[in-house]
Write a protein that holds these residues in place. Structure first.
Motif, PDB file in Angstrom:
ATOM      1  N   VAL A   1     -20.064  63.538  20.142  1.00 42.92           N
ATOM      2  CA  VAL A   1     -19.846  63.587  18.691  1.00 42.92           C
ATOM      3  C   VAL A   1     -20.847  64.579  18.103  1.00 42.92           C
ATOM      4  O   VAL A   1     -22.049  64.437  18.327  1.00 42.92           O
ATOM      5  CB  VAL A   1     -20.021  62.196  18.040  1.00 42.92           C
ATOM      6  CG1 VAL A   1     -19.842  62.270  16.535  1.00 42.92           C
ATOM      7  CG2 VAL A   1     -19.036  61.200  18.635  1.00 42.92           C
ATOM      8  N   PRO A   2     -20.364  65.584  17.362  1.00 43.76           N
ATOM      9  CA  PRO A   2     -21.281  66.610  16.840  1.00 43.76           C
ATOM     10  C   PRO A   2     -22.215  66.021  15.782  1.00 43.76           C
ATOM     11  O   PRO A   2     -21.963  64.953  15.243  1.00 43.76           O
ATOM     12  CB  PRO A   2     -20.327  67.632  16.211  1.00 43.76           C
ATOM     13  CG  PRO A   2     -19.098  66.859  15.866  1.00 43.76           C
ATOM     14  CD  PRO A   2     -18.971  65.792  16.921  1.00 43.76           C
ATOM     15  N   GLU A   3     -23.306  66.736  15.507  1.00 42.67           N
ATOM     16  CA  GLU A   3     -24.261  66.262  14.491  1.00 42.67           C
ATOM     17  C   GLU A   3     -23.614  66.286  13.101  1.00 42.67           C
ATOM     18  O   GLU A   3     -23.686  65.321  12.354  1.00 42.67           O
ATOM     19  CB  GLU A   3     -25.508  67.148  14.482  1.00 42.67           C
ATOM     20  CG  GLU A   3     -26.217  67.261  15.838  1.00 42.67           C
ATOM     21  CD  GLU A   3     -27.394  66.309  15.951  1.00 42.67           C
ATOM     22  OE1 GLU A   3     -27.778  65.726  14.933  1.00 42.67           O
ATOM     23  OE2 GLU A   3     -27.917  66.154  17.084  1.00 42.67           O
ATOM     24  N   GLY A   4     -23.014  67.395  12.752  1.00 45.95           N
ATOM     25  CA  GLY A   4     -22.338  67.505  11.452  1.00 45.95           C
ATOM     26  C   GLY A   4     -23.305  67.467  10.288  1.00 45.95           C
ATOM     27  O   GLY A   4     -24.522  67.457  10.451  1.00 45.95           O
ATOM     28  N   HIS A   5     -22.735  67.455   9.084  1.00 45.04           N
ATOM     29  CA  HIS A   5     -23.526  67.359   7.856  1.00 45.04           C
ATOM     30  C   HIS A   5     -24.231  65.999   7.820  1.00 45.04           C
ATOM     31  O   HIS A   5     -23.614  64.989   8.145  1.00 45.04           O
ATOM     32  CB  HIS A   5     -22.593  67.504   6.652  1.00 45.04           C
ATOM     33  CG  HIS A   5     -23.297  67.583   5.337  1.00 45.04           C
ATOM     34  ND1 HIS A   5     -23.811  66.470   4.713  1.00 45.04           N
ATOM     35  CD2 HIS A   5     -23.584  68.625   4.535  1.00 45.04           C
ATOM     36  CE1 HIS A   5     -24.378  66.838   3.576  1.00 45.04           C
ATOM     37  NE2 HIS A   5     -24.254  68.152   3.439  1.00 45.04           N
ATOM     38  N   PRO A   6     -25.518  65.954   7.408  1.00 42.55           N
ATOM     39  CA  PRO A   6     -26.270  64.686   7.469  1.00 42.55           C
ATOM     40  C   PRO A   6     -25.657  63.543   6.670  1.00 42.55           C
ATOM     41  O   PRO A   6     -25.961  62.372   6.938  1.00 42.55           O
ATOM     42  CB  PRO A   6     -27.657  65.065   6.939  1.00 42.55           C
ATOM     43  CG  PRO A   6     -27.558  66.440   6.393  1.00 42.55           C
ATOM     44  CD  PRO A   6     -26.373  67.089   7.021  1.00 42.55           C
ATOM     45  N   LYS A   7     -24.820  63.850   5.683  1.00 46.03           N
ATOM     46  CA  LYS A   7     -24.176  62.765   4.931  1.00 46.03           C
ATOM     47  C   LYS A   7     -22.683  62.650   5.245  1.00 46.03           C
ATOM     48  O   LYS A   7     -21.951  61.945   4.557  1.00 46.03           O
ATOM     49  CB  LYS A   7     -24.358  62.986   3.425  1.00 46.03           C
ATOM     50  CG  LYS A   7     -25.795  62.816   2.979  1.00 46.03           C
ATOM     51  CD  LYS A   7     -25.932  63.011   1.471  1.00 46.03           C
ATOM     52  CE  LYS A   7     -27.366  62.780   1.013  1.00 46.03           C
ATOM     53  NZ  LYS A   7     -27.547  63.091  -0.410  1.00 46.03           N
TER      54      LYS A   7
ATOM     55  N   CYS B   1     -16.568  56.543  27.866  1.00 48.42           N
ATOM     56  CA  CYS B   1     -17.097  56.866  26.531  1.00 48.42           C
ATOM     57  C   CYS B   1     -15.993  56.769  25.481  1.00 48.42           C
ATOM     58  O   CYS B   1     -16.250  56.363  24.338  1.00 48.42           O
ATOM     59  CB  CYS B   1     -17.724  58.259  26.534  1.00 48.42           C
ATOM     60  SG  CYS B   1     -19.297  58.312  27.431  1.00 48.42           S
ATOM     61  N   ALA B   2     -14.777  57.140  25.850  1.00 49.75           N
ATOM     62  CA  ALA B   2     -13.653  57.019  24.912  1.00 49.75           C
ATOM     63  C   ALA B   2     -13.447  55.563  24.535  1.00 49.75           C
ATOM     64  O   ALA B   2     -13.248  55.236  23.355  1.00 49.75           O
ATOM     65  CB  ALA B   2     -12.384  57.606  25.537  1.00 49.75           C
ATOM     66  N   ILE B   3     -13.494  54.679  25.521  1.00 50.31           N
ATOM     67  CA  ILE B   3     -13.352  53.236  25.251  1.00 50.31           C
ATOM     68  C   ILE B   3     -14.457  52.780  24.298  1.00 50.31           C
ATOM     69  O   ILE B   3     -14.220  52.005  23.361  1.00 50.31           O
ATOM     70  CB  ILE B   3     -13.440  52.445  26.579  1.00 50.31           C
ATOM     71  CG1 ILE B   3     -12.297  52.810  27.522  1.00 50.31           C
ATOM     72  CG2 ILE B   3     -13.536  50.938  26.305  1.00 50.31           C
ATOM     73  CD1 ILE B   3     -11.082  51.935  27.436  1.00 50.31           C
ATOM     74  N   GLU B   4     -15.655  53.248  24.532  1.00 55.50           N
ATOM     75  CA  GLU B   4     -16.787  52.858  23.687  1.00 55.50           C
ATOM     76  C   GLU B   4     -16.616  53.397  22.257  1.00 55.50           C
ATOM     77  O   GLU B   4     -16.967  52.722  21.278  1.00 55.50           O
ATOM     78  CB  GLU B   4     -18.081  53.395  24.313  1.00 55.50           C
ATOM     79  CG  GLU B   4     -19.346  52.747  23.857  1.00 55.50           C
ATOM     80  CD  GLU B   4     -19.416  51.240  24.119  1.00 55.50           C
ATOM     81  OE1 GLU B   4     -18.883  50.775  25.134  1.00 55.50           O
ATOM     82  OE2 GLU B   4     -19.989  50.535  23.272  1.00 55.50           O
ATOM     83  N   MET B   5     -16.054  54.588  22.121  1.00 58.43           N
ATOM     84  CA  MET B   5     -15.809  55.158  20.785  1.00 58.43           C
ATOM     85  C   MET B   5     -14.721  54.379  20.043  1.00 58.43           C
ATOM     86  O   MET B   5     -14.824  54.147  18.836  1.00 58.43           O
ATOM     87  CB  MET B   5     -15.446  56.641  20.905  1.00 58.43           C
ATOM     88  CG  MET B   5     -16.661  57.497  21.273  1.00 58.43           C
ATOM     89  SD  MET B   5     -16.231  59.186  21.782  1.00 58.43           S
ATOM     90  CE  MET B   5     -15.648  59.874  20.237  1.00 58.43           C
ATOM     91  N   ILE B   6     -13.689  53.993  20.778  1.00 57.86           N
ATOM     92  CA  ILE B   6     -12.644  53.152  20.177  1.00 57.86           C
ATOM     93  C   ILE B   6     -13.260  51.836  19.696  1.00 57.86           C
ATOM     94  O   ILE B   6     -12.983  51.370  18.579  1.00 57.86           O
ATOM     95  CB  ILE B   6     -11.535  52.843  21.209  1.00 57.86           C
ATOM     96  CG1 ILE B   6     -10.806  54.101  21.645  1.00 57.86           C
ATOM     97  CG2 ILE B   6     -10.584  51.762  20.679  1.00 57.86           C
ATOM     98  CD1 ILE B   6      -9.697  54.545  20.743  1.00 57.86           C
ATOM     99  N   HIS B   7     -14.087  51.246  20.547  1.00 58.17           N
ATOM    100  CA  HIS B   7     -14.725  49.975  20.183  1.00 58.17           C
ATOM    101  C   HIS B   7     -15.573  50.146  18.918  1.00 58.17           C
ATOM    102  O   HIS B   7     -15.458  49.356  17.974  1.00 58.17           O
ATOM    103  CB  HIS B   7     -15.578  49.493  21.359  1.00 58.17           C
ATOM    104  CG  HIS B   7     -16.407  48.297  21.044  1.00 58.17           C
ATOM    105  ND1 HIS B   7     -15.873  47.138  20.520  1.00 58.17           N
ATOM    106  CD2 HIS B   7     -17.741  48.059  21.160  1.00 58.17           C
ATOM    107  CE1 HIS B   7     -16.832  46.251  20.331  1.00 58.17           C
ATOM    108  NE2 HIS B   7     -17.979  46.787  20.710  1.00 58.17           N
ATOM    109  N   THR B   8     -16.395  51.186  18.877  1.00 56.48           N
ATOM    110  CA  THR B   8     -17.234  51.407  17.692  1.00 56.48           C
ATOM    111  C   THR B   8     -16.372  51.652  16.459  1.00 56.48           C
ATOM    112  O   THR B   8     -16.661  51.157  15.368  1.00 56.48           O
ATOM    113  CB  THR B   8     -18.188  52.597  17.914  1.00 56.48           C
ATOM    114  OG1 THR B   8     -19.029  52.309  19.037  1.00 56.48           O
ATOM    115  CG2 THR B   8     -19.067  52.829  16.698  1.00 56.48           C
TER     116      THR B   8
ATOM    117  N   GLY C   1     -11.443  61.185  18.191  1.00 55.99           N
ATOM    118  CA  GLY C   1     -12.326  61.825  19.170  1.00 55.99           C
ATOM    119  C   GLY C   1     -12.172  61.203  20.550  1.00 55.99           C
ATOM    120  O   GLY C   1     -12.243  61.903  21.565  1.00 55.99           O
ATOM    121  N   ALA C   2     -11.951  59.901  20.606  1.00 56.99           N
ATOM    122  CA  ALA C   2     -11.762  59.232  21.897  1.00 56.99           C
ATOM    123  C   ALA C   2     -10.577  59.850  22.637  1.00 56.99           C
ATOM    124  O   ALA C   2     -10.660  60.157  23.835  1.00 56.99           O
ATOM    125  CB  ALA C   2     -11.525  57.741  21.673  1.00 56.99           C
TER     126      ALA C   2
END
Lengths: 294, 294
Positions: free
Chosen positions: A26-32, A73-80, A122-123
């Motif tokens: 997951v990219p850093e992106g804009h802080p907000k 990691c995809a499974i973990e992203m779905i979970h989150t 993203g997942a």
């Protein structure tokens, strides 16, 4: 959570591997912005249990950890993503998760919603381009995960749970949708990622995931009745008025623990005693017993 | 919207084909549940423009309509999902969309959120199992769509738009994310579904999609300033205070129309005059001119 699972696998190393890879995905992106909110929720301390199941399932069938890492990691992203959505004011309205403020508490509801969308999307993006898997295996993993999330999976389970009191859904049906579906997918995806998994192996992995998910949810409900926020790392006592609580309330804490242990026995039986996935189930049994005692 | 686009293609038939297939792709489910809410928003009268682009792009490169139909429906489901989320109280707080109440107005916010998740997830599920495409083409289409939705696509564009006034994002950057990304993906997915699309063809399709998306958004902003709800079929005047309105407000209605026409010229140029996709762009030009005049 530190334990040896045989075959040179230990939980701490697997979790570290997952955390490092998640931070790259997951990219850093804009802080907000949405990516920052997604990282806030995704990289907060989680047990990574679903992702660990995927990695061990791959290794248990002759695959490598690397083959399965992006699917895990995809499974973990779905979970989150499901946690970010479930914690919204329109759902469970929770302030605390994994020991940190929920995404909407920290970034606002609008950005939290976009973070949840970004995580689920993203997942699938990550699986679609998983470098170590050929197209057929990527597609099979995508089919497994999308089915687990969909109209008969997480989405369905959460809808049943929201509709408290007024429906006749059994506790198991709700748990199977809300938690079981992704545990089943986690185990099966690991098997598929290995490239060495027969239909019979896949059935065994699904049975394992289902039983482990039910055990996990049963323990979680007991913890929700007993734990303080500092122990659970999330807002507790939230389940009041929901179907799970209405149904779960019938059972004593001892009853809930006994139910969870029965499911863990089934999980061990599905994969065979002393196998790495069985040792993981035993580790979970010990971990929850210790947490509930404390 | 009824027009002949050459090669035996007419808009009305394509739209009907899409509508029939969409109705098959989301289950009925419980009448108050997420699937019903998804169908409510998905099957309400929409122009299906993005899906039509996908179908025509496939046909223009020697593919069949059938090859591209599920990819086209996936794009339409992603689009509807983005509308369901954007209309939520935490975002644009809109009551009306496609001439019917928004999902959250009719089913509640919690169920609307689950419907949005189900639609985005369902879109990827459908592509992952598209019967007429082999695994490599499915994966390529999934990569295109996930990129369009993700941290640099729809999610990014909506975040830029929400952050009204305080950012330096240009109107084009917001439009490119919010609308352009999915138009680009729609065109490119059609080309990929055909199985006959060179890298150069794909570049042309992306340029077409980008220009058409910018034109469409420019017209939409003009309509938002001028139309009543009955004409637009959605809550209008909602963009006040958002970046698009702040930036768009500089331009007159005539200026917005001229901008849209410039983008349409670029779209026609990208694919070649009198080609079916160019005729679609000309049809859109006429459709909006008529709507604005009314």
């Amino acid at each position: 959570m530190a334990a040896q699972l045989g075959s040179g696998l230990d939980l701490e190393s697997l979790r570290e591997l997952i955390n490092v890879r998640l931070a790259q995905l997951v990219p850093e992106g804009h802080p907000k912005g949405p990516a920052a909110a997604a990282r806030h929720s995704l990289l907060a301390p989680g047990k990574r249990l679903r992702a660990i199941i995927t990695l061990i399932a791959s290794r248990s069938h002759g695959g490598t950890i690397e083959d399965a890492l992006d699917a895990a990691c995809a499974i973990e992203m779905i979970h989150t993503s499901s946690l970010v959505f479930d914690d919204l004011p329109a759902m469970d309205d929770a302030d605390l998760r994994r020991g940190v403020p929920t995404a909407h508490s920290e970034y606002g509801q609008d950005i939290a919603i976009l973070a949840g969308i970004g995580l689920i999307n993203g997942a699938y993006e990550i699986v679609a381009q998983a470098p170590s898997l050929e197209a057929e295996r990527r597609i099979e993993i995508l089919r497994i995960i999308t089915r687990a999330v969909g109209w008969q999976g997480l989405v369905h389970g959460q809808a049943l749970d929201l509709n408290s009191g007024e429906n006749t859904a059994s506790l198991d049906a709700i748990h199977e949708g809300k938690t079981g579906a992704l545990f089943i997918a986690a185990a099966e995806c690991g098997g598929v990622a290995s490239g060495n998994c027969s239909d019979q192996d896949r059935r065994a992995l699904r049975a394992y995931g289902r039983a482990l998910g039910l055990a996990y949810q049963a323990f979680d409900d007991v913890l929700d009745q007993t734990a303080c926020e500092a122990t659970a790392g999330k807002t507790t006592g939230m389940d009041e008025g929901k179907s799970t609580a209405a149904l779960g309330g019938r059972a004593s804490i001892d009853g809930g623990t006994a139910l969870a242990n029965k499911h863990l026995d089934n999980a061990v039986r599905a994969v065979g005693k002393d196998k790495p996935l069985a040792l993981l189930a035993e580790f979970i049994r010990g971990y929850f017993a210790k947490t509930i005692a404390a």
